[in-house]
Design a protein around this motif. Structure first.
Motif, short mmCIF file in Angstrom:
data_model
loop_
_atom_site.label_atom_id
_atom_site.label_comp_id
_atom_site.label_asym_id
_atom_site.label_seq_id
_atom_site.Cartn_x
_atom_site.Cartn_y
_atom_site.Cartn_z
N PRO A 584 25.78 102.58 -67.36
CA PRO A 584 24.99 101.52 -66.73
C PRO A 584 25.76 100.71 -65.69
O PRO A 584 25.26 99.71 -65.20
CB PRO A 584 24.64 100.62 -67.91
N THR A 585 27.00 101.12 -65.36
CA THR A 585 27.85 100.30 -64.48
C THR A 585 27.87 100.81 -63.05
O THR A 585 28.64 100.30 -62.24
CB THR A 585 29.29 100.30 -65.01
N ALA A 586 27.04 101.79 -62.71
CA ALA A 586 27.08 102.43 -61.38
C ALA A 586 28.46 103.00 -61.11
O ALA A 586 28.91 103.04 -59.97
CB ALA A 586 26.67 101.44 -60.30
N GLY A 587 29.15 103.44 -62.17
CA GLY A 587 30.46 104.06 -62.03
C GLY A 587 31.62 103.10 -61.95
O GLY A 587 32.77 103.53 -61.83
N LEU A 588 31.40 101.80 -62.05
CA LEU A 588 32.49 100.84 -61.86
C LEU A 588 33.45 100.79 -63.03
O LEU A 588 34.62 100.46 -62.85
CB LEU A 588 31.90 99.45 -61.62
N HIS A 589 32.97 101.06 -64.25
CA HIS A 589 33.88 100.95 -65.40
C HIS A 589 35.00 101.98 -65.34
O HIS A 589 36.02 101.83 -66.01
CB HIS A 589 33.10 101.09 -66.71
N LEU A 590 34.84 103.01 -64.51
CA LEU A 590 35.90 104.02 -64.39
C LEU A 590 37.09 103.50 -63.60
O LEU A 590 38.17 104.08 -63.66
CB LEU A 590 35.33 105.27 -63.72
N VAL A 591 36.90 102.45 -62.82
CA VAL A 591 37.97 101.98 -61.95
C VAL A 591 38.70 100.77 -62.52
O VAL A 591 39.68 100.33 -61.95
CB VAL A 591 37.41 101.63 -60.55
N ILE A 592 38.20 100.20 -63.60
CA ILE A 592 38.82 99.01 -64.16
C ILE A 592 39.51 99.41 -65.46
O ILE A 592 38.88 99.49 -66.51
CB ILE A 592 37.78 97.91 -64.41
N THR A 593 40.77 99.69 -65.38
CA THR A 593 41.50 100.15 -66.56
C THR A 593 42.16 99.00 -67.31
O THR A 593 42.34 99.08 -68.52
CB THR A 593 42.58 101.15 -66.13
N HIS A 594 42.51 97.91 -66.61
CA HIS A 594 43.22 96.82 -67.27
C HIS A 594 42.27 95.90 -68.04
O HIS A 594 42.72 95.04 -68.78
CB HIS A 594 43.99 95.99 -66.25
N GLU A 595 40.95 96.04 -67.89
CA GLU A 595 40.00 95.21 -68.61
C GLU A 595 39.14 96.03 -69.57
O GLU A 595 38.11 95.56 -70.04
CB GLU A 595 39.07 94.49 -67.60
#
Length: 845
Positions: A584-595
């Motif tokens: 559901p994140t439009a693919g954004l959760h793949l780029v945020i590794t520290h959170e």
């Protein structure tokens, strides 16, 4: 104490219900400890563990106990008592509670209460209004155990009350209980289950909803299909919504006015579609009064969302507001539209004239929508007149209307009036007036404050509106005072309260997401909503967006923007535009590794429930690709995916594209995006104009920046602090320091009064004080006619004075990277018509 049908005493039943409720509910309610918001520290706060409510399905008792008998304690199934224990049924304390329960169950008065199913229904509904709502199911379990036959009307009445209390999980448990006790489920209760699944965003279970009816041998009704249609539209799933319509047509149920009302009411999650709005407007010819009001309320909301006050005024003329003149409302007419949107506006005006003899009485939702709009305009006089008309019409306000009224008073700068409204709502709460004294505000007398005579009960929605206003005025102390007042009313914070807290900690206090997660645990909420995910993603990327912003003050040589690195930070990985991991994140959760520790549980829950990405997550992904990575091709690809899903772009999506083009120096393309936004019905706001002004400041082109400022003022957009800061930096970038100071002082009164001794202050000190004004700026009302003329006159004086030169030879020249040097050549990279061909086709324009 006996009560019989037709000959009984209703007062005896009322007393019996109260006495039984007192025996089920402890005398002292367990209230959570106040949230220690004044002691916000990075270390983790104590967390109360929240156990799920153990709702068990039970089968009919093989040997029901006679109503006048005494049941043996060892025969009572343990799962029947699991409802009594609530979240602590596993503890040792629950054993004593079960013994107390057994004493209640053998009481003669209690047994007599279970002699009639109507008494059971009233008793169960009475339990729903207590803090121990789940014990309403215990009443049904005990009644069935003692042999009382419960008809379908009992379960459906309890389900209706549970829906009013928004206890959606208990509705699902109630349906399972009906299946176990009576052997089958009713169509009405299955519809309530679908409604509960939609409210809980359990969209994956909607695929089996029609199978439930097949298993029970029940035909789905039109209401069933409409609930499914509304659910899929709210999830932004056009494909499944169309499949529901096809199934409905195959079942012999055609599209009627109620279907159009359902679609237009749920379509707000997708955006204003001209075709959908036109069909809904045409359906008014055959719709009844209630359906017509639903359609008109949805169209009103669409007009407010798109800031289309011309259509808003035309739609209001469909309603009969009695003696109140709707022309008194503060409306500003938008520029003339073109294409399909202009045709739709003509259709609205024609419809208002054709329905002149058949006007509809507005409901409380209509008044709530208009009060929200008047709050955005700061029009207190019209709001009071509207409230007086609502009183004359005899409508009873609900919690949403009171919350809108509270927001209005905070926006116009009358916080004591907002607190007076809350005080009137909570007048019957013991100790509430003393709790209000903890809010240290300057109370001004409110003469003749128009308040409805009948007010709703206190709800968390009302206190969220109060908390938002106090948070802005008093910071954390204001929110803590609001939470204390909520405890006095025996209300618990919800996810909106948590969002208020987290947003303030991130933006005002500078907390990291890890610290915010530790603090918010004290609220004991398990918020796994899409809005919370969007907030987490925005907070995680906030520092990266901030570092990517380029100002006109810290100016680099023209053309150096193209030499700036566009690679994302090391912890931002490569993203993809397709695949199972897109929602559901439009693919954004793949780029945020520290959170990931904060985001992963929310993403997993939403994925399991089948929740699709919404406008906010798409806007974040487009902005990430355009601003942080500098990949405009990927940004436009995400934009097209959003359009293919049926989501209509708003100002945030266009702004993200404009910001990306401006960062790379392609200002012609950025202007083209703003023009396409205006053609698509999105009026360019102050942020869009500011992006262009900053871009031209970095290009050292003050004449073009002034042209953007003239366009902004001509359309009635009030310059805010960042816009004034940007236009000042334009002259600073070219070394015209006298003009920079003159521009700053001339535009300053449009946002705040001029400071004392401003004549002696340096330009640097003036800019410093201007930026401090931005923290307290709330209203973004349009420029008045007089203010617009003043600003336009100042801008024309600057331009006609001949002190701003840009040179026609530089019209289409941009700096590009050459071999070991920089050379200028005509720009060939623009935002062309073909780039937005999909947008034009999808919008029908």
């Amino acid at each position: 104490m006996l009560w019989r049908v037709g000959r009984g005493n209703r007062q005896s039943l009322h007393q019996l219900t109260h006495s039984l409720a007192d025996r089920f509910v402890p005398s002292s309610f367990r209230t959570p400890h106040p949230l220690p918001l004044t002691c916000l520290r990075p270390p983790a706060l104590s967390r109360r563990r929240a156990w799920p409510i153990p709702i068990s399905s039970v089968s009919p008792s093989p040997n029901p106990m006679p109503i006048n008998g005494h049941p043996p304690t060892h025969d009572l199934p343990s799962e029947h008592l699991s409802f009594m224990g609530g979240p602590h049924s596993r503890s040792t304390a629950s054993q004593s509670l079960q013994k107390q329960t057994m004493n209640i169950l053998v009481d003669p008065d209690f047994l007599y209460a279970f002699s009639d199913s109507r008494k059971i229904s009233r008793f169960a509904q009475k339990m729903i209004s207590t803090p121990h709502t789940h014990r309403a199911l215990l009443v049904l379990v005990a009644a069935h155990y003692y042999g009382c036959h419960l008809g379908k009307e009992v379960y459906e009445a309890v389900a209706c009350r549970l829906a009013e209390a928004r206890k959606w999980r208990l509705i699902l448990a109630l349906a399972r209980l009906q299946k176990r006790q009576s052997g089958r489920q009713t169509a009405r209760l299955l519809d309530w289950c679908i409604h509960a699944l939609v409210e809980m965003s359990q969209f994956t279970h909607l695929d089996r909803a029609l199978e439930w009816f097949e298993e029970e041998g029940l035909p789905p009704s039109r209401r069933t299909y409409h609930l499914l249609l509304s659910g899929h539209l709210r999830n932004r799933n056009i494909v499944k919504a169309m499949d529901v319509i096809q199934r409905m047509l195959k079942a012999g149920l055609g599209v009627d006015t109620h279907t159009h009302a359902t679609v237009i009411s749920a379509y707000r999650t997708l955006g204003p579609d001209v075709v959908v709005q036109t069909r809904a407007l045409n359906a008014l010819e055959d719709a009844d009064a209630n359906t017509s009001i639903r359609i008109l309320n949805a169209l009103l909301q669409f007009s407010i969302d798109t800031r289309d006050t011309e259509n808003l005024l035309s739609l209001i003329r469909h309603f009969d507001f009695g003696t109140f003149d709707v022309s008194r409302l503060s409306f500003a007419v938008r520029p003339l539209r073109r294409g399909a949107e202009g045709a739709f506006s003509d259709l609205i005006r024609a419809s208002s004239r054709s329905h002149a003899s058949r006007r509809f009485l507005p409901d409380i939702a209509t008044y709530t929508i208009l009060v929200h709009y008047l709050a955005s305009q700061g029009d207190l006089v019209s709001a009071h007149g509207l409230l007086g008309q609502m009183e004359r019409s005899g409508l009873t306000p609900d919690a949403r209307f009171i919350a809108a009224l509270i927001r209005l008073y905070f926006i116009i700068g009358q916080p004591s009036a907002a607190i007076s409204v809350v005080s009137a709502v909570c007048a019957d709460v013991e100790g509430f007036q003393a709790g209000l004294r903890s809010i240290h505000l300057a109370f001004e007398p409110q003469g003749g404050l128009p308040l409805p005579h009948v007010l709703p009960k206190p709800t968390v929605e009302i206190f969220n509106a109060l908390g938002a206003g106090l948070l802005h005025l008093c910071g954390i102390d204001g929110l803590q005072a609001c939470l204390r007042l909520m405890q006095m009313c025996q209300l618990n914070p919800d996810r909106h309260t948590q969002a208020l807290l987290e947003s303030h900690l991130v933006h005002a206090e500078g907390f990291t997401m890890a610290d915010v997660a530790r603090v918010s645990k004290e609220l004991s909420l398990n918020d796994l909503s899409l809005s919370r995910l969007s907030h987490l993603l925005a907070s995680s990327l906030r520092c990266h967006f901030h570092s990517a912003k380029r100002s006109g003050w810290n100016n680099t040589p023209p053309g150096m923007q193209r030499l700036l690195p566009t690679q994302p930070p090391s912890h931002l990985a490569q993203t993809f535009t397709a695949g199972k991991s897109f929602d559901p994140t439009a693919g954004l959760h793949l780029v945020i590794t520290h959170e990931n520790a904060c985001i992963r549980p929310v993403v997993q829950s939403l994925t399991d429930r089948g929740v699709f990405a919404d406008h906010r997550t798409f806007a974040l992904r487009i902005r990430y690709e355009a601003v942080i990575k500098g990949d405009m091709k990927a940004a436009k690809n995400i934009f097209r995916i959003m359009l293919d899903r049926g989501l209509h772009p708003n100002e945030y999506h266009y702004t993200a594209l404009m910001e990306g083009y401006a960062a790379t120096g392609e200002l012609a393309a950025a202007e083209a995006v703003m023009n396409f936004a205006e053609r698509g019905g999105i009026r360019p706001n102050c942020v869009m104009h500011t992006i262009l002004i900053v871009g031209y400041a970095r290009e050292r082109k003050p004449e073009r920046a002034m042209r953007i400022l003239r366009h902004m003022v001509a359309t009635g957009v009030r310059p805010d602090v960042p816009a004034i800061d940007a236009i000042t930096s334009v002259f600073f970038a070219v070394g015209a320091y006298r003009l920079a100071r003159q521009t700053l002082l001339s535009l300053w009164p449009s946002v705040a009064p001029l400071p004392h001794d401003f004549e002696r202050a340096s330009l640097k000190m003036l800019v410093f004080h201007l930026r401090n004004v931005y923290d307290g700026q709330v209203s973004s009302k349009k420029l008045s006619h007089r203010e617009r003329r003043q600003v336009e006159g100042f801008v024309e004086d600057l331009v006609l004075g001949g002190e701003i030169t840009d040179g026609p030879a530089q019209e289409n020249l941009m700096y590009v990277k050459g071999h070991d040097t920089l050379r200028r050549e005509p720009s060939t990279t623009t935002f062309t018509q073909s780039d937005y061909s999909i947008s034009v086709c999808r919008d029908g324009r």
